[in-house]
Design a protein around this motif. Structure first.
Motif, PDB file in Angstrom:
ATOM      1  N   ALA A   8      21.632  39.764  46.199  1.00 47.14           N
ATOM      2  CA  ALA A   8      22.628  38.947  45.503  1.00 47.14           C
ATOM      3  C   ALA A   8      22.353  38.933  44.006  1.00 47.14           C
ATOM      4  O   ALA A   8      23.267  39.029  43.182  1.00 47.14           O
ATOM      5  N   ILE A   9      21.084  38.850  43.627  1.00 39.13           N
ATOM      6  CA  ILE A   9      20.707  38.871  42.207  1.00 39.13           C
ATOM      7  C   ILE A   9      21.017  40.239  41.611  1.00 39.13           C
ATOM      8  O   ILE A   9      21.576  40.352  40.511  1.00 39.13           O
ATOM      9  N   TYR A  10      20.663  41.292  42.338  1.00 40.67           N
ATOM     10  CA  TYR A  10      20.874  42.654  41.840  1.00 40.67           C
ATOM     11  C   TYR A  10      22.364  42.971  41.688  1.00 40.67           C
ATOM     12  O   TYR A  10      22.772  43.649  40.752  1.00 40.67           O
ATOM     13  N   GLY A  11      23.176  42.455  42.625  1.00 38.56           N
ATOM     14  CA  GLY A  11      24.603  42.757  42.607  1.00 38.56           C
ATOM     15  C   GLY A  11      25.409  41.893  41.660  1.00 38.56           C
ATOM     16  O   GLY A  11      26.590  42.168  41.415  1.00 38.56           O
ATOM     17  N   CYS A  12      24.796  40.838  41.104  1.00 35.92           N
ATOM     18  CA  CYS A  12      25.528  39.958  40.199  1.00 35.92           C
ATOM     19  C   CYS A  12      25.818  40.675  38.880  1.00 35.92           C
ATOM     20  O   CYS A  12      24.960  41.370  38.331  1.00 35.92           O
ATOM     21  N   LYS A  13      27.015  40.495  38.358  1.00 35.51           N
ATOM     22  CA  LYS A  13      27.415  41.143  37.113  1.00 35.51           C
ATOM     23  C   LYS A  13      26.976  40.357  35.873  1.00 35.51           C
ATOM     24  O   LYS A  13      27.160  40.822  34.750  1.00 35.51           O
ATOM     25  N   VAL A  14      26.416  39.172  36.115  1.00 31.76           N
ATOM     26  CA  VAL A  14      25.972  38.308  35.017  1.00 31.76           C
ATOM     27  C   VAL A  14      24.446  38.321  34.974  1.00 31.76           C
ATOM     28  O   VAL A  14      23.795  38.323  36.018  1.00 31.76           O
TER      29      VAL A  14
END
Length: 396
Positions: free
Chosen positions: A220-226
């Motif tokens: 989830a952290i890796y896939g976040c755009k922010v």
């Protein structure tokens, strides 16, 4: 003696094994080999062996999905389960319900395996780390709203950077439901338009922090755009969330300080920039004024008026030089004329006449010889002063 079938034999042996309490709920120690996990059913098959013997083992998918690590060949482990017979083949085997790695705990082994897996995928790679925005307008915080972490973040941002908006998302930070809650919080903060997101909690035991070592949270952290700051309250160990996040902070308070600049420093920067702008403007003004002055002089030199003035000056100089040259020439020729006049005057008949001589003219012609006149002819006499007419009576 009655004749029985193979099936009856296998069932009989199976019933005997099931009825033997010694073989039920046992723990068997050995080395795992030939480990295979069937990709369709999810059942796992392997052999457990020691120096002298081996036994076949199976772990059904219902138990295998509860494992927090991936068993590997050569791993020493303690396998929990029961001994029974696979009636179709007449082979007894160990039906495993749990596997505990020998020497290292399941949690530690699972963590190391997950780290290796995610590292191989490049999730921890530095080239994927994004820089934090310098002056974020909206900062997200995914944590428990009842914990101390969110209060620390609020206190730091209120004191340090009151210009931004804090978007806090309540999330469960420990327990079985925590990974999905944190993943959902990250997605919610991203969709809310946050410029940077703080994900974490206050301090706790390794069990309390285990949610930040899960694969779901890492992805989830890796896939976040922010950009995300991991703020799990511990100083020593790095969680998988720390390794995946764009920046790691030891505490939520430190994360808030990293996420936002200090407004006092911003004010000092504004003053510094203002002074630098004034200085740069003055320097630029002086430079441009010098250029303007040079161009004005150049333009003035190229203007018709300037050229006309320059031509007038040249004409004046030439005229002065011509006048001087003319005067010199006149003086030169005047001197020569005076000299010549003096010489002429010294040779003038008038000078001779002044000494008592006279001139005789026959008409307009000067009489040079008596042959030029005849007796009885009237001639004109010119003296130094005055003249007279005379008649020639005799010549010789």
């Amino acid at each position: 003696m009655p004749v029985i079938t193979v099936t009856q034999v296998n069932k009989y042996i199976a019933s005997k094994l099931k009825g033997d309490r010694v073989l039920q709920g046992i723990m068997v120690k050995g080395e795992i080999s030939n480990f295979i996990c069937h990709y369709k059913s999810g059942h796992c098959y392997f052999t457990l062996k020691d120096n002298e013997s081996s036994i076949k083992a199976v772990m059904f998918a219902s138990a295998a999905t509860r494992l927090k690590f991936q068993p590997e060949d050569g791993m020493e482990a303690v396998v929990s389960g029961s001994i029974s017979v696979y009636e179709r083949d007449g082979a007894y085997q160990l039906y495993a319900t749990d596997i505990i790695p020998e020497g290292a705990g399941k949690e530690g082994l699972a963590l190391e395996q997950l780290k290796k897996k995610l590292a191989a995928e490049g999730i921890f790679a530095s080239e994927h780390k994004r820089p934090l925005p310098y002056m974020p307008k909206k900062i997200g915080a995914v944590t428990s709203l009842s914990g101390a972490a969110v209060r620390d973040i609020i206190n730091v941002l209120t004191r340090r950077y009151p210009l931004c908006e804090l978007y806090a998302v309540n999330a469960i930070v420990q327990g079985e439901s925590a990974p999905m809650s944190i993943c959902g919080g990250i997605l919610k903060a991203e969709k809310a338009g946050c410029d940077v997101i703080i994900v974490g909690r206050g301090g706790g035991s390794s069990e309390d922090l285990s949610v930040f070592n899960t694969e779901a949270v890492a992805r989830a952290i890796y896939g976040c755009k922010v950009p995300i700051i991991s703020a799990v309250g511990h100083e020593v160990d790095f969680t998988i969330a720390d390794l995946t996040a764009d920046l790691r902070a030891p505490t939520p308070s430190a994360a808030a300080e990293l996420a936002a600049p200090d407004i006092r420093q911003l004010a000092d920067n504004v003053v510094s920039y203002e002074n630098r702008c004034h200085k740069a403007f003055d320097t630029l003004w002086e430079k441009r004024f010098s250029e303007f002055t040079a161009l004005s002089a150049k333009l003035a030199a190229c203007s018709p008026e300037s050229k006309l003035k320059l031509s007038e000056e040249k004409i004046s100089v030439l005229k002065s030089r011509a006048d001087t040259a003319a005067i010199r020439i006149i003086e030169k020729y005047d001197a020569r004329l005076s000299e010549t006049a003096a010489r002429l005057e010294s040779l003038s008949p008038l000078k001779v006449m002044a000494r008592g001589y006279s001139l005789v003219y026959s008409g307009e012609e000067l009489v040079r010889s008596s042959a030029d006149i005849s007796e009885g002819q009237t001639v004109t006499l010119r003296f130094d002063k005055g003249g007279a007419e005379a008649e020639i009576r005799k010549k010789w």
